[in-house]
Design a protein around this motif. Structure first.
Motif, PDB file in Angstrom:
ATOM      1  N   GLU A  52       0.831  -1.207   0.000  1.00  0.00           N
ATOM      2  CA  GLU A  52       0.000   0.000   0.000  1.00  0.00           C
ATOM      3  C   GLU A  52       0.863   1.254   0.000  1.00  0.00           C
ATOM      4  OE1 GLU A  52      -3.150   2.145   3.015  1.00  0.00           O
ATOM      5  OE2 GLU A  52      -3.103  -0.044   2.985  1.00  0.00           O
ATOM      6  N   LEU A  53       1.933   1.232   0.761  1.00  0.00           N
ATOM      7  CA  LEU A  53       2.858   2.368   0.803  1.00  0.00           C
ATOM      8  C   LEU A  53       3.483   2.615  -0.566  1.00  0.00           C
ATOM      9  CD1 LEU A  53       4.456   4.482   2.460  1.00  0.00           C
ATOM     10  CD2 LEU A  53       6.085   2.667   2.984  1.00  0.00           C
ATOM     11  N   LEU A  54       3.913   1.558  -1.235  1.00  0.00           N
ATOM     12  CA  LEU A  54       4.492   1.705  -2.570  1.00  0.00           C
ATOM     13  C   LEU A  54       3.476   2.255  -3.570  1.00  0.00           C
ATOM     14  CD1 LEU A  54       6.771  -1.439  -2.966  1.00  0.00           C
ATOM     15  CD2 LEU A  54       7.422   0.912  -2.454  1.00  0.00           C
ATOM     16  N   GLU A  55       2.222   1.811  -3.466  1.00  0.00           N
ATOM     17  CA  GLU A  55       1.180   2.334  -4.356  1.00  0.00           C
ATOM     18  C   GLU A  55       0.965   3.822  -4.123  1.00  0.00           C
ATOM     19  OE1 GLU A  55      -2.531   0.194  -4.528  1.00  0.00           O
ATOM     20  OE2 GLU A  55      -1.489  -1.738  -4.575  1.00  0.00           O
ATOM     21  N   LYS A  56       0.970   4.251  -2.864  1.00  0.00           N
ATOM     22  CA  LYS A  56       0.794   5.673  -2.553  1.00  0.00           C
ATOM     23  C   LYS A  56       1.971   6.492  -3.073  1.00  0.00           C
ATOM     24  CE  LYS A  56      -2.271   5.141   1.361  1.00  0.00           C
ATOM     25  NZ  LYS A  56      -2.524   5.389   2.765  1.00  0.00           N
ATOM     26  N   LEU A  57       3.169   5.963  -2.964  1.00  0.00           N
ATOM     27  CA  LEU A  57       4.329   6.661  -3.507  1.00  0.00           C
ATOM     28  C   LEU A  57       4.239   6.791  -5.025  1.00  0.00           C
ATOM     29  CD1 LEU A  57       7.192   5.113  -1.354  1.00  0.00           C
ATOM     30  CD2 LEU A  57       6.390   7.477  -1.300  1.00  0.00           C
ATOM     31  N   GLU A  58       3.789   5.724  -5.676  1.00  0.00           N
ATOM     32  CA  GLU A  58       3.631   5.762  -7.126  1.00  0.00           C
ATOM     33  C   GLU A  58       2.557   6.782  -7.519  1.00  0.00           C
ATOM     34  OE1 GLU A  58       2.756   2.832 -10.944  1.00  0.00           O
ATOM     35  OE2 GLU A  58       2.523   2.050  -8.923  1.00  0.00           O
ATOM     36  N   ASP A  59       1.444   6.797  -6.775  1.00  0.00           N
ATOM     37  CA  ASP A  59       0.383   7.772  -7.039  1.00  0.00           C
ATOM     38  C   ASP A  59       0.895   9.195  -6.875  1.00  0.00           C
ATOM     39  OD1 ASP A  59      -1.365   5.700  -7.534  1.00  0.00           O
ATOM     40  OD2 ASP A  59      -2.434   5.881  -5.620  1.00  0.00           O
ATOM     41  N   ALA A  60       1.694   9.439  -5.840  1.00  0.00           N
ATOM     42  CA  ALA A  60       2.246  10.772  -5.608  1.00  0.00           C
ATOM     43  C   ALA A  60       3.158  11.178  -6.763  1.00  0.00           C
ATOM     44  CB  ALA A  60       3.010  10.810  -4.284  1.00  0.00           C
ATOM     45  N   GLU A  61       3.944  10.245  -7.271  1.00  0.00           N
ATOM     46  CA  GLU A  61       4.824  10.530  -8.407  1.00  0.00           C
ATOM     47  C   GLU A  61       4.014  10.841  -9.663  1.00  0.00           C
ATOM     48  OE1 GLU A  61       8.296  10.978 -10.772  1.00  0.00           O
ATOM     49  OE2 GLU A  61       7.881  11.172  -8.639  1.00  0.00           O
ATOM     50  N   LEU A  62       2.959  10.059  -9.903  1.00  0.00           N
ATOM     51  CA  LEU A  62       2.112  10.317 -11.067  1.00  0.00           C
ATOM     52  C   LEU A  62       1.401  11.665 -10.942  1.00  0.00           C
ATOM     53  CD1 LEU A  62       0.613   6.759 -11.638  1.00  0.00           C
ATOM     54  CD2 LEU A  62       2.340   7.928 -13.029  1.00  0.00           C
ATOM     55  N   ASN A  63       0.980  12.028  -9.734  1.00  0.00           N
ATOM     56  CA  ASN A  63       0.360  13.340  -9.523  1.00  0.00           C
ATOM     57  C   ASN A  63       1.354  14.462  -9.792  1.00  0.00           C
ATOM     58  OD1 ASN A  63      -2.260  12.578  -8.895  1.00  0.00           O
ATOM     59  ND2 ASN A  63      -1.779  12.302  -6.725  1.00  0.00           N
TER      60      ASN A  63
END
Length: 82
Positions: A52-63
């Motif tokens: 879940e943490l990795l997904e949130k980091l990826e989402d932040a990068e995409l944002n």
């Protein structure tokens, strides 16, 4: 020197060695701070929390990328042209 411990549950390296899964379970789904000589050495988290943490980091990068491109001109494309 004082250290901030960013978890409500702690365990020593010795406790971790004796029973790693019990150490993870002690956190009840939250991080466990593993201490070495009363200083945090690392945090132990369940695999699901790490994913879940990795997904949130990826989402932040995409944002961040989307924000950078916000003012770029739009290009109209037809799916038929692809």
């Amino acid at each position: 020197m004082p250290h901030h411990i960013l978890a409500t549950t702690t365990a020593s390296i010795s406790e971790l060695k004796k029973n790693p899964m019990a150490t993870v379970a002690a956190g009840e789904g939250f991080p466990v701070a593993v201490l070495n000589r009363n200083e945090p050495a690392f945090y132990c988290i369940p695999a699901a929390v790490y994913e879940e943490l990795l997904e949130k980091l990826e989402d932040a990068e995409l944002n961040r990328i989307a924000d950078e491109r916000r003012d770029q001109p739009e290009i109209s494309v037809s799916l038929d042209d692809l």
